[in-house]
Design a protein around this motif. Structure first.
Motif, PDB file in Angstrom:
ATOM      1  N   PRO A  56     -22.267 -22.579  74.267  1.00 42.04           N
ATOM      2  CA  PRO A  56     -22.073 -23.949  73.804  1.00 42.04           C
ATOM      3  C   PRO A  56     -20.747 -24.490  74.306  1.00 42.04           C
ATOM      4  N   ALA A  57     -20.548 -25.789  74.147  1.00 41.09           N
ATOM      5  CA  ALA A  57     -19.274 -26.408  74.503  1.00 41.09           C
ATOM      6  C   ALA A  57     -18.168 -25.830  73.619  1.00 41.09           C
ATOM      7  N   HIS A  58     -16.916 -26.097  73.980  1.00 40.93           N
ATOM      8  CA  HIS A  58     -15.783 -25.539  73.246  1.00 40.93           C
ATOM      9  C   HIS A  58     -15.853 -25.944  71.773  1.00 40.93           C
ATOM     10  N   ALA A  59     -15.248 -25.097  70.944  1.00 35.93           N
ATOM     11  CA  ALA A  59     -15.267 -25.364  69.511  1.00 35.93           C
ATOM     12  C   ALA A  59     -14.568 -26.677  69.199  1.00 35.93           C
ATOM     13  N   ALA A  60     -15.082 -27.374  68.214  1.00 36.40           N
ATOM     14  CA  ALA A  60     -14.465 -28.636  67.807  1.00 36.40           C
ATOM     15  C   ALA A  60     -13.080 -28.376  67.228  1.00 36.40           C
ATOM     16  N   ALA A  61     -12.212 -29.369  67.349  1.00 36.95           N
ATOM     17  CA  ALA A  61     -10.883 -29.264  66.757  1.00 36.95           C
ATOM     18  C   ALA A  61     -11.013 -28.974  65.269  1.00 36.95           C
ATOM     19  N   ASP A  62     -10.228 -28.008  64.803  1.00 39.42           N
ATOM     20  CA  ASP A  62     -10.346 -27.539  63.418  1.00 39.42           C
ATOM     21  C   ASP A  62      -9.072 -27.858  62.653  1.00 39.42           C
ATOM     22  N   ARG A  63      -9.205 -28.412  61.457  1.00 44.15           N
ATOM     23  CA  ARG A  63      -8.070 -28.854  60.647  1.00 44.15           C
ATOM     24  C   ARG A  63      -8.083 -28.184  59.288  1.00 44.15           C
ATOM     25  N   ILE A  64      -6.949 -27.574  58.907  1.00 41.54           N
ATOM     26  CA  ILE A  64      -6.787 -27.013  57.561  1.00 41.54           C
ATOM     27  C   ILE A  64      -5.453 -27.499  57.029  1.00 41.54           C
TER      28      ILE A  64
ATOM     29  N   GLY B 187      -6.181 -33.220  72.894  1.00 41.23           N
ATOM     30  CA  GLY B 187      -4.903 -33.914  72.822  1.00 41.23           C
ATOM     31  C   GLY B 187      -5.047 -35.401  72.560  1.00 41.23           C
ATOM     32  N   ASN B 188      -6.245 -35.926  72.715  1.00 38.13           N
ATOM     33  CA  ASN B 188      -6.492 -37.345  72.438  1.00 38.13           C
ATOM     34  C   ASN B 188      -7.297 -37.554  71.155  1.00 38.13           C
ATOM     35  N   ASN B 189      -7.450 -36.497  70.363  1.00 41.14           N
ATOM     36  CA  ASN B 189      -8.144 -36.611  69.082  1.00 41.14           C
ATOM     37  C   ASN B 189      -7.327 -37.507  68.149  1.00 41.14           C
ATOM     38  N   SER B 190      -7.946 -38.555  67.631  1.00 41.76           N
ATOM     39  CA  SER B 190      -7.207 -39.545  66.844  1.00 41.76           C
ATOM     40  C   SER B 190      -6.655 -38.961  65.550  1.00 41.76           C
ATOM     41  N   GLN B 191      -7.412 -38.094  64.859  1.00 36.90           N
ATOM     42  CA  GLN B 191      -6.928 -37.519  63.611  1.00 36.90           C
ATOM     43  C   GLN B 191      -5.763 -36.570  63.852  1.00 36.90           C
ATOM     44  N   VAL B 192      -5.843 -35.794  64.939  1.00 36.38           N
ATOM     45  CA  VAL B 192      -4.728 -34.920  65.292  1.00 36.38           C
ATOM     46  C   VAL B 192      -3.454 -35.741  65.473  1.00 36.38           C
ATOM     47  N   ASN B 193      -3.565 -36.813  66.238  1.00 37.40           N
ATOM     48  CA  ASN B 193      -2.387 -37.621  66.532  1.00 37.40           C
ATOM     49  C   ASN B 193      -1.863 -38.359  65.310  1.00 37.40           C
TER      50      ASN B 193
ATOM     51  N   ASN C 192       6.265 -30.800  51.761  1.00 31.74           N
ATOM     52  CA  ASN C 192       5.217 -31.534  51.063  1.00 31.74           C
ATOM     53  C   ASN C 192       3.833 -31.034  51.451  1.00 31.74           C
ATOM     54  N   SER C 193       3.638 -30.787  52.736  1.00 30.29           N
ATOM     55  CA  SER C 193       2.347 -30.296  53.221  1.00 30.29           C
ATOM     56  C   SER C 193       2.534 -29.592  54.545  1.00 30.29           C
ATOM     57  N   CYS C 194       1.557 -28.763  54.901  1.00 27.34           N
ATOM     58  CA  CYS C 194       1.526 -28.122  56.212  1.00 27.34           C
ATOM     59  C   CYS C 194       0.082 -28.114  56.691  1.00 27.34           C
ATOM     60  N   THR C 195      -0.166 -28.705  57.844  1.00 24.21           N
ATOM     61  CA  THR C 195      -1.514 -28.834  58.388  1.00 24.21           C
ATOM     62  C   THR C 195      -1.628 -28.043  59.678  1.00 24.21           C
ATOM     63  N   THR C 196      -2.618 -27.155  59.751  1.00 22.42           N
ATOM     64  CA  THR C 196      -2.876 -26.389  60.962  1.00 22.42           C
ATOM     65  C   THR C 196      -4.020 -27.027  61.739  1.00 22.42           C
ATOM     66  N   TRP C 197      -3.756 -27.343  62.985  1.00 21.92           N
ATOM     67  CA  TRP C 197      -4.787 -27.829  63.907  1.00 21.92           C
ATOM     68  C   TRP C 197      -5.005 -26.785  64.990  1.00 21.92           C
ATOM     69  N   THR C 198      -6.264 -26.342  65.141  1.00 27.17           N
ATOM     70  CA  THR C 198      -6.635 -25.443  66.224  1.00 27.17           C
ATOM     71  C   THR C 198      -7.380 -26.257  67.271  1.00 27.17           C
ATOM     72  N   LEU C 199      -6.773 -26.373  68.443  1.00 25.11           N
ATOM     73  CA  LEU C 199      -7.286 -27.223  69.519  1.00 25.11           C
ATOM     74  C   LEU C 199      -7.572 -26.349  70.735  1.00 25.11           C
ATOM     75  N   THR C 200      -8.798 -26.326  71.195  1.00 23.32           N
ATOM     76  CA  THR C 200      -9.189 -25.383  72.243  1.00 23.32           C
ATOM     77  C   THR C 200      -9.458 -26.034  73.584  1.00 23.32           C
ATOM     78  N   ALA C 201      -9.255 -27.339  73.707  1.00 21.67           N
ATOM     79  CA  ALA C 201      -9.511 -28.019  74.973  1.00 21.67           C
ATOM     80  C   ALA C 201      -8.447 -29.075  75.206  1.00 21.67           C
ATOM     81  N   ALA C 202      -8.195 -29.379  76.463  1.00 25.26           N
ATOM     82  CA  ALA C 202      -7.202 -30.395  76.802  1.00 25.26           C
ATOM     83  C   ALA C 202      -7.552 -31.736  76.179  1.00 25.26           C
ATOM     84  N   ALA C 203      -8.845 -32.053  76.111  1.00 21.82           N
ATOM     85  CA  ALA C 203      -9.280 -33.334  75.560  1.00 21.82           C
ATOM     86  C   ALA C 203      -8.915 -33.491  74.087  1.00 21.82           C
TER      87      ALA C 203
END
Length: 476
Positions: free
Chosen positions: A28-36, A123-129, A110-121
């Protein structure tokens, strides 16, 4: 980065290539960006912050001491802030948020958010930014810096830069340390060893990314990690020679910052002053063109300037020093011995003063030790190994929270060892390098309250002579 492509292939490669093409088609395509997210679901809103502040770690994990200091300096000691951890892959075992687990245990978060990003694209994820721009500190996890370099030119690069610009901070460990320098050894073609890099500074496994993050006061730097344990001084030397030869560093000088693993962390404040924590770090300067740096030929470079930063020591990146370094060279791909220790060619005496205490015999026991407790630091302790059983003791005191670093230049007439003893004569630290004329060094931090009494013990191991050793003692 730990993965390394194979340098050779065999007849089986044809079969493997065919199998790989089938498997790739089925994957399958790369895993979707994951947010915790841990902590508050709402971001802090505040008009001004007191950074920037940076943490540069020798291994991937968060170092609590420097992270806590960064958090405190950015928030000015009041209020709370938000942190984002960026990772190029998920942990293979244990917690899915190891960095945030440590960070959220610190006051002021206050908070700590982990983003796992597996593809160059990604980097343009709106929620990540959105998360990054609303944060006050961005931590790059360990892993593969090539994945981070792939975000160059994406919205994410600009978002991280905006965090620093508003007075926040950035940092990371291992791969995350690499990406925070303006000249990035990106390892996109594979990881290179010191031996390989010195044998050919244009080895295909040496590649750089430039034009990404350029933090104030940290120009012309190439970061490296796991520095002493994985013997990376040689490859950093090769990187710096390449940077000068290829014009990657403005002004014709390139600087390496290698941080040791096991808790090593360099903290950089808003004024460009760095403080070392945990384990040693090294600043390496190449300030002239290499004598030889061409493809398929070994490196030759004379006079790399090296500063060893022991825990508690500082280095001014805004006003970089011109003293306090030792020299090492590379000739036809062979580096000098003792790359990780040396006697400074100048002691920065004009930048801190100090005093000299020459031994007075007999001083072979703690009861007869020469008293160094009233010296002004940095100070020099000198003496000689006048017999093969000679021992020279010096008495010192160390207040709570202070670190003492001792660097001894040993003459070629004998081999001497260095010990740091408690008040009862128990050994707390030692330096027992082999060979006549081999320098010795150690450091000690007093974690207990109050002021403690200690003894520095220089012992003859083999040989003797009237030639003097010189132990440079600093406190911070």
């Amino acid at each position: 980065m730990t993965h390394r492509p194979l340098r050779s292939c065999s007849a089986a490669a044809v079969v493997l290539t065919a199998m790989a093409s089938v498997l790739t088609a089925q994957q399958p395509a790369h895993a979707a960006a994951d947010r915790i997210r841990l902590g508050s679901t709402a971001d802090v809103s505040r008009g001004a912050w007191n950074g920037p502040a940076f943490t540069m770690n020798g291994a991937g994990g968060v170092v609590t001491a420097t992270m806590t200091r960064a958090i405190d300096e950015i928030r000015g000691g009041t209020g709370t802030l938000d942190v984002v951890v960026l990772a190029g892959s998920a942990p293979t075992s244990g917690s899915r948020t190891p960095e945030c687990d440590t960070i959220t245990a610190s006051a002021g978060v206050n908070s700590c958010t982990t983003w796992t990003l597996t593809a160059a694209a990604d980097g343009n994820n709106s929620q990540v930014n959105t998360d990054v721009r609303n944060a006050e500190f961005v931590y790059f996890a360990g892993g593969d810096q090539c994945r981070y370099a792939a975000w160059k030119g994406t919205a994410l690069e600009a978002s991280v830069e905006s965090v620093v610009a508003k007075g926040g901070g950035s940092g990371g460990g291992s791969a995350g340390h690499h990406i925070n320098s303006p000249i990035v050894y990106d390892a996109c073609n594979g990881s290179v060893t010191s031996a390989e890099a010195l044998a050919n500074p244009y080895d295909r496994y040496i590649s750089f990314t430039t034009g990404m993050f350029a933090w104030a006061n940290y120009g012309s730097v190439i970061n490296d990690s796991h520095f002493v344990t994985r013997d990376r001084m040689g490859r950093t030397m090769s990187f710096l020679a390449r940077a000068v030869k290829d014009g990657l560093a403005p002004g014709g000088a390139a600087w390496g910052v290698g941080v040791e693993e096991g808790g090593g962390s360099l903290f950089l404040d808003r004024n460009g002053m760095a403080t070392q924590y945990g384990k040693d770090a090294y600043v390496v300067l190449a300030d002239h063109q290499p004598e030889q740096a061409v493809d398929r030929r070994p490196l030759t470079y004379s006079g790399f300037k090296i500063w060893r930063l022991t825990p508690g020591s500082t280095f001014d990146f805004k006003n970089r020093p011109t003293c306090g370094y030792y020299l090492r060279s590379v000739t036809n791909g062979i580096a000098d011995t003792n790359l990780y220790s040396g006697t400074p060619v100048s002691d920065c005496g004009g930048q801190g003063g100090g005093t000299v205490l020459a031994e007075s015999e007999p001083n072979d026991t703690r009861d007869t030790a020469d008293d160094a407790t009233s010296l002004t630091f940095p100070a020099s302790l000198t003496g000689g190994m006048r017999s093969t059983s000679d021992r020279d003791y010096f008495k010192l005191t160390v207040p709570a929270g202070q670190t003492v670093a001792v660097n001894c230049a040993v003459p070629s007439a004998y081999d001497a060892d260095l010990y740091w003893l408690d008040a009862n004569g128990g050994t707390l630290e030692r330096s027992v390098n082999d060979g006549a004329g081999t320098d010795e060094s150690l450091s000690f931090t007093r974690t207990a309250s109050g002021t403690g009494t200690y003894y520095l013990d220089m012992e003859a191991y083999s040989g003797s002579g009237s030639a003097s050793y010189d132990c440079r003692v600093t406190r911070s």
